[in-house]
Design a protein around this motif. Structure first.
Motif, PDB file in Angstrom:
ATOM      1  N   ASP A 180       0.835  -1.202   0.000  1.00  0.00           N
ATOM      2  CA  ASP A 180       0.000   0.000   0.000  1.00  0.00           C
ATOM      3  C   ASP A 180       0.869   1.251   0.000  1.00  0.00           C
ATOM      4  N   GLY A 181       0.791   2.040  -1.076  1.00  0.00           N
ATOM      5  CA  GLY A 181       1.607   3.243  -1.201  1.00  0.00           C
ATOM      6  C   GLY A 181       1.194   4.372  -0.283  1.00  0.00           C
ATOM      7  N   ARG A 182       0.071   4.217   0.435  1.00  0.00           N
ATOM      8  CA  ARG A 182      -0.362   5.256   1.366  1.00  0.00           C
ATOM      9  C   ARG A 182       0.317   5.142   2.727  1.00  0.00           C
ATOM     10  N   LEU A 183       0.993   4.028   2.966  1.00  0.00           N
ATOM     11  CA  LEU A 183       1.623   3.802   4.259  1.00  0.00           C
ATOM     12  C   LEU A 183       3.084   4.225   4.241  1.00  0.00           C
ATOM     13  N   ASN A 184       3.469   5.027   5.207  1.00  0.00           N
ATOM     14  CA  ASN A 184       4.876   5.421   5.294  1.00  0.00           C
ATOM     15  C   ASN A 184       5.784   4.211   5.424  1.00  0.00           C
ATOM     16  N   ALA A 185       5.332   3.205   6.179  1.00  0.00           N
ATOM     17  CA  ALA A 185       6.164   2.024   6.400  1.00  0.00           C
ATOM     18  C   ALA A 185       6.459   1.284   5.106  1.00  0.00           C
ATOM     19  N   SER A 186       5.623   1.486   4.079  1.00  0.00           N
ATOM     20  CA  SER A 186       5.889   0.836   2.792  1.00  0.00           C
ATOM     21  C   SER A 186       7.181   1.334   2.169  1.00  0.00           C
ATOM     22  N   TYR A 187       7.530   2.595   2.454  1.00  0.00           N
ATOM     23  CA  TYR A 187       8.779   3.145   1.916  1.00  0.00           C
ATOM     24  C   TYR A 187       9.985   2.445   2.544  1.00  0.00           C
ATOM     25  N   LYS A 188       9.896   2.215   3.837  1.00  0.00           N
ATOM     26  CA  LYS A 188      10.986   1.491   4.492  1.00  0.00           C
ATOM     27  C   LYS A 188      11.055   0.071   3.952  1.00  0.00           C
ATOM     28  N   ALA A 189       9.894  -0.561   3.777  1.00  0.00           N
ATOM     29  CA  ALA A 189       9.873  -1.927   3.253  1.00  0.00           C
ATOM     30  C   ALA A 189      10.516  -1.982   1.871  1.00  0.00           C
ATOM     31  N   VAL A 190      10.195  -1.011   1.018  1.00  0.00           N
ATOM     32  CA  VAL A 190      10.759  -0.994  -0.339  1.00  0.00           C
ATOM     33  C   VAL A 190      12.270  -0.824  -0.288  1.00  0.00           C
ATOM     34  N   PRO A 194      -2.368   4.847  -7.889  1.00  0.00           N
ATOM     35  CA  PRO A 194      -1.077   5.464  -8.183  1.00  0.00           C
ATOM     36  C   PRO A 194      -0.251   5.573  -6.897  1.00  0.00           C
ATOM     37  N   GLY A 195       0.972   5.091  -6.948  1.00  0.00           N
ATOM     38  CA  GLY A 195       1.831   5.116  -5.770  1.00  0.00           C
ATOM     39  C   GLY A 195       1.988   3.780  -5.084  1.00  0.00           C
ATOM     40  N   ASP A 196       1.095   2.817  -5.375  1.00  0.00           N
ATOM     41  CA  ASP A 196       1.258   1.476  -4.802  1.00  0.00           C
ATOM     42  C   ASP A 196       2.531   0.833  -5.354  1.00  0.00           C
ATOM     43  N   THR A 199       3.455   1.368 -14.988  1.00  0.00           N
ATOM     44  CA  THR A 199       4.342   1.290 -13.826  1.00  0.00           C
ATOM     45  C   THR A 199       5.752   1.708 -14.232  1.00  0.00           C
ATOM     46  N   HIS A 200       6.587   1.941 -13.237  1.00  0.00           N
ATOM     47  CA  HIS A 200       7.999   2.170 -13.517  1.00  0.00           C
ATOM     48  C   HIS A 200       8.829   1.470 -12.450  1.00  0.00           C
ATOM     49  N   ASP A 201      10.045   1.098 -12.824  1.00  0.00           N
ATOM     50  CA  ASP A 201      10.932   0.411 -11.882  1.00  0.00           C
ATOM     51  C   ASP A 201      11.428   1.377 -10.808  1.00  0.00           C
ATOM     52  N   VAL A 202      11.560   0.848  -9.596  1.00  0.00           N
ATOM     53  CA  VAL A 202      12.078   1.632  -8.470  1.00  0.00           C
ATOM     54  C   VAL A 202      13.553   1.305  -8.285  1.00  0.00           C
ATOM     55  N   LYS A 203      14.367   2.328  -8.224  1.00  0.00           N
ATOM     56  CA  LYS A 203      15.784   2.113  -7.939  1.00  0.00           C
ATOM     57  C   LYS A 203      16.202   3.065  -6.832  1.00  0.00           C
ATOM     58  N   GLN A 204      17.218   2.683  -6.111  1.00  0.00           N
ATOM     59  CA  GLN A 204      17.672   3.487  -4.983  1.00  0.00           C
ATOM     60  C   GLN A 204      18.561   4.615  -5.479  1.00  0.00           C
ATOM     61  N   ALA A 227       3.181  13.455  -5.002  1.00  0.00           N
ATOM     62  CA  ALA A 227       2.143  13.342  -3.968  1.00  0.00           C
ATOM     63  C   ALA A 227       1.516  11.957  -3.937  1.00  0.00           C
ATOM     64  N   TYR A 228       2.180  10.954  -4.523  1.00  0.00           N
ATOM     65  CA  TYR A 228       1.655   9.592  -4.442  1.00  0.00           C
ATOM     66  C   TYR A 228       1.434   9.208  -2.976  1.00  0.00           C
ATOM     67  N   GLY A 229       0.310   8.554  -2.719  1.00  0.00           N
ATOM     68  CA  GLY A 229       0.033   8.062  -1.382  1.00  0.00           C
ATOM     69  C   GLY A 229      -0.631   9.063  -0.465  1.00  0.00           C
ATOM     70  N   MET A 230      -0.708  10.320  -0.875  1.00  0.00           N
ATOM     71  CA  MET A 230      -1.344  11.339  -0.044  1.00  0.00           C
ATOM     72  C   MET A 230      -2.847  11.356  -0.291  1.00  0.00           C
ATOM     73  N   PRO A 231      -3.624  11.827   0.694  1.00  0.00           N
ATOM     74  CA  PRO A 231      -5.064  11.984   0.471  1.00  0.00           C
ATOM     75  C   PRO A 231      -5.312  13.190  -0.433  1.00  0.00           C
ATOM     76  N   SER A 232      -6.530  13.338  -0.934  1.00  0.00           N
ATOM     77  CA  SER A 232      -6.846  14.513  -1.755  1.00  0.00           C
ATOM     78  C   SER A 232      -6.796  15.779  -0.921  1.00  0.00           C
ATOM     79  N   ASN A 233      -7.235  15.677   0.334  1.00  0.00           N
ATOM     80  CA  ASN A 233      -7.209  16.803   1.250  1.00  0.00           C
ATOM     81  C   ASN A 233      -6.552  16.354   2.540  1.00  0.00           C
ATOM     82  N   GLY A 234      -5.691  17.197   3.070  1.00  0.00           N
ATOM     83  CA  GLY A 234      -5.005  16.825   4.304  1.00  0.00           C
ATOM     84  C   GLY A 234      -4.495  18.033   5.031  1.00  0.00           C
ATOM     85  N   LEU A 235      -3.601  17.827   5.970  1.00  0.00           N
ATOM     86  CA  LEU A 235      -3.043  18.897   6.780  1.00  0.00           C
ATOM     87  C   LEU A 235      -1.527  18.873   6.697  1.00  0.00           C
ATOM     88  N   VAL A 236      -0.925  20.059   6.669  1.00  0.00           N
ATOM     89  CA  VAL A 236       0.527  20.163   6.718  1.00  0.00           C
ATOM     90  C   VAL A 236       0.913  21.077   7.868  1.00  0.00           C
TER      91      VAL A 236
END
Length: 339
Positions: free
Chosen positions: A108-118, A140-142, A175-180, A330-339
């Motif tokens: 799930d691209g909406r979860l911050n922990a997914s970035y660490k997992a990737v 988009p972002g998954d 899709t596109h490949d993810v590289k570090q 902005a992948y993974g972000m809601p349409s409306n949120g708070l900053v």
């Protein structure tokens, strides 16, 4: 507050909001919010939300004209006793992700922990792709993960708490490949930079590898051979270049030994321009955006430059934001949120 920007030069990311809150969260709200409705700002997002799972605030309105005590808010929101089969916890309960059966998985691209997992998966040579177009239940972002041993996947799921859901069918497009990326974090002297420390902490928490870059290396040039991305943390143009540095409140600057004086000078500015022109990405945070605007002559301006603090002043405030979440920033972000 409306923020409009146009960046015509490729490769320079002007980013003023690094620390993004989740939709509906109020944890970062100021202790004494300013009166009136929150302003609306439309900005891109580079980093996603802080926590692994979404949280929704209970019964906290958008109008902070009357700041009420916590007990009154709780009384209004929770008016019945909670009942259930509850258990007293004596220690933290870790979130452990699950790995479904199969060989291709979705994170799930909406979860911050997914970035660490990737990041952990890429280190283990697993193939990871990112979804750019919604299809077959994918947003988009998954992230789509293929390859990797069962033990590696189980280990990452355990470390991050992220579920590896089975991918139904095949995805051959969109899709596109993810590289570090090879990331360089600018590190200056002159007493150090708090924002650099917090940014490094954030990268470390999500397993983004980086290297500290100092003045001499930047001045030397040839940065593309070592880095794909260079980050300039929140700082003034004077502190970055070392030119015209003033002390606190306009007084005389602190005198450090020559080897601990900082600044990239004109040599460094030209080296960063060369880095960007050859395909590198320069990320500027907070006040460092002024460096990018000025030195790279960008067609973008700070809308509140020169505005008196009596007319605009909102430190520590939570501001409503709209996100174009089908854009990669902005992948993974809601349409409306708070900053």
């Amino acid at each position: 507050v409306g923020v409009e920007q146009q960046i015509v030069q490729p490769g320079v990311v002007v980013e003023g909001f690094l620390d993004l809150a989740e939709e509906g969260r109020t944890d970062d709200a100021a202790a004494t919010p300013h009166e009136g409705d929150a302003a609306v700002v439309e900005v891109p997002a580079i980093l996603s939300r802080r926590c692994a799972h979404q949280h929704v605030a209970l019964c906290v309105g958008n109008d902070f004209r009357g700041v009420e005590g916590l007990s009154k808010i709780i009384d209004e929101c929770i008016d019945v006793a909670a009942k259930g089969d509850f258990k007293v916890l004596t220690e933290a309960v870790p979130l452990v992700g699950k790995v479904a059966e199969g060989s291709n998985f979705v994170l799930d691209g909406r979860l911050n922990a997914s970035y660490k997992a990737v990041n952990l998966l890429v280190e283990k040579a697993a193939k990871v792709r990112r979804v750019d177009k919604a299809s077959s239940g994918l947003r988009p972002g998954d992230f789509i993960v293929s390859g990797g041993s069962k033990s590696d996947l189980d280990d990452v799921a355990k470390q991050t708490g992220v579920d590896f859901n089975a991918l139904s069918g095949s995805v051959s497009s969109g899709t596109h490949d993810v590289k570090q990326m090879r990331v360089g974090m600018y590190h200056r002297y002159r007493g150090g930079n708090m924002d650099e420390g917090w940014t490094r902490f954030l990268l470390e928490q999500f397993a983004f590898p980086y290297t500290s870059v100092k003045d001499d290396e930047i001045k030397k040039g040839g940065l593309n051979a070592t880095y794909d991305v260079i980050v300039l943390p929140h700082d003034s143009t004077a502190m970055i270049t070392g030119e015209g540095v003033r002390g606190r409140r306009g007084g005389r600057p602190t005198v450090y030994p020559p080897e601990y004086m900082s600044g990239i000078g004109e040599e460094g500015v030209e080296a960063l321009k060369d880095f960007v022109n050859k395909g590198g990405t320069l990320v500027t945070l907070g006040d460092a955006t002024a460096f990018g605007i000025e030195k790279f002559e960008l067609s973008v301006r700070n809308a509140i430059t020169g505005v008196d603090r009596k007319d605009f002043f909102c430190p520590g405030s939570t501001i409503k934001a709209k996100f174009t979440n089908d854009h990669p920033l902005a992948y993974g972000m809601p349409s409306n949120g708070l900053v």
